[in-house]
Design an enzyme around this catalytic site. Sequence first.
Site, short mmCIF file in Angstrom:
data_model
loop_
_atom_site.label_atom_id
_atom_site.label_comp_id
_atom_site.label_asym_id
_atom_site.label_seq_id
_atom_site.Cartn_x
_atom_site.Cartn_y
_atom_site.Cartn_z
N ASP A 7 0.86 -1.18 0.00
CA ASP A 7 0.00 0.00 0.00
C ASP A 7 0.91 1.25 0.00
O ASP A 7 2.08 1.16 0.39
CB ASP A 7 -0.88 -0.05 1.25
CG ASP A 7 -1.61 1.26 1.47
OD1 ASP A 7 -2.34 1.70 0.56
OD2 ASP A 7 -1.46 1.86 2.56
N ASP A 32 -0.11 5.17 0.76
CA ASP A 32 -0.28 6.20 1.80
C ASP A 32 -0.43 5.56 3.19
O ASP A 32 -1.30 4.70 3.38
CB ASP A 32 -1.52 7.05 1.50
CG ASP A 32 -1.36 7.81 0.19
OD1 ASP A 32 -0.88 8.94 0.23
OD2 ASP A 32 -1.69 7.24 -0.88
N ASP A 64 -1.93 -0.20 5.95
CA ASP A 64 -2.12 0.52 7.23
C ASP A 64 -3.57 0.73 7.60
O ASP A 64 -3.85 1.34 8.63
CB ASP A 64 -1.47 1.90 7.14
CG ASP A 64 -2.25 2.83 6.22
OD1 ASP A 64 -2.48 2.44 5.07
OD2 ASP A 64 -2.65 3.92 6.67
MG LIG Z 1 -2.92 3.31 3.20
#
Ligand SMILES: [Mg+2]
Length: 254
Positions: free
Chosen positions: A17, A19, A195
């Site tokens: 991933d 960001d 995240d």
């Molecule tokens: Mg992310």
Amino acid sequence: MSATLPRIAENWALFLDVDGTLLDIAARPDGARVPAGLREALTTLSQRLDGALALVSGRTIASVDRLFKPLLLPAAGQHGAELRRSAQAQVQRVACNVDFEPFRAPLEHFASAWPGILIEWKGQSLAVHCREAPGSRGELGVLLADLAGKADGIVVMDSRSGFDLRPTVVSKGSAVEWFLGEPPFRGRIPVFAGDDITDEGGFAAALRHHGIAIRVGGDGKSLAQLRVAQPVEFRAWLSQSAGAPETRASGDAR
Ligand SMILES: [Mg+2]
């Protein structure tokens, strides 16, 4: 090197991933920066894995490419609605048959009452950022759930920055499944790092294929077996695995 993450093995396929995982979270998506050294680490790792390293993001692939320019990597954009097997390949768009047009007037009306709300119309998906209007979150969630309830084939996901809406037929998990059917990813051990709630589908797909799931930050419930606290730690692990010096925080971006 993080004490909790294993060494990157040559038979892994890495799904990352962007960001909040590779990059520090920015208040707005156009505020994200690629820290010095990260492109080099990703390039080295991609070569070592014979190209089996993909970025898997809610951003469009065009937006991911702009961020990492001049580096091009295999990528999934818009939560799996866009797919690119390699740097040289064409972007494939999954037929999702969703229409976000009915969202436009009510959302723009809502945003006009809440300065700081940012709506990203991405085509096959939609992101509504409310980090800069935190008081709006409850009401915004109700509005989006109502609109999605009247639409066909659209899922609303809570995210760290607000809400992500994606077509039901795709997810980060479906993106991982697609890559694993294609060379050079096929036959490798999938390792997914993310995240956010939107990454749980990717974690589930990696675990289904006896792979590894790594959660960066947060202490909420997750399928991931491994955790690191911050993107900066995750980047340090990538860099050290690539044999490069540690990357610095985003504030030192070039
Ligand atoms: Mg992310």
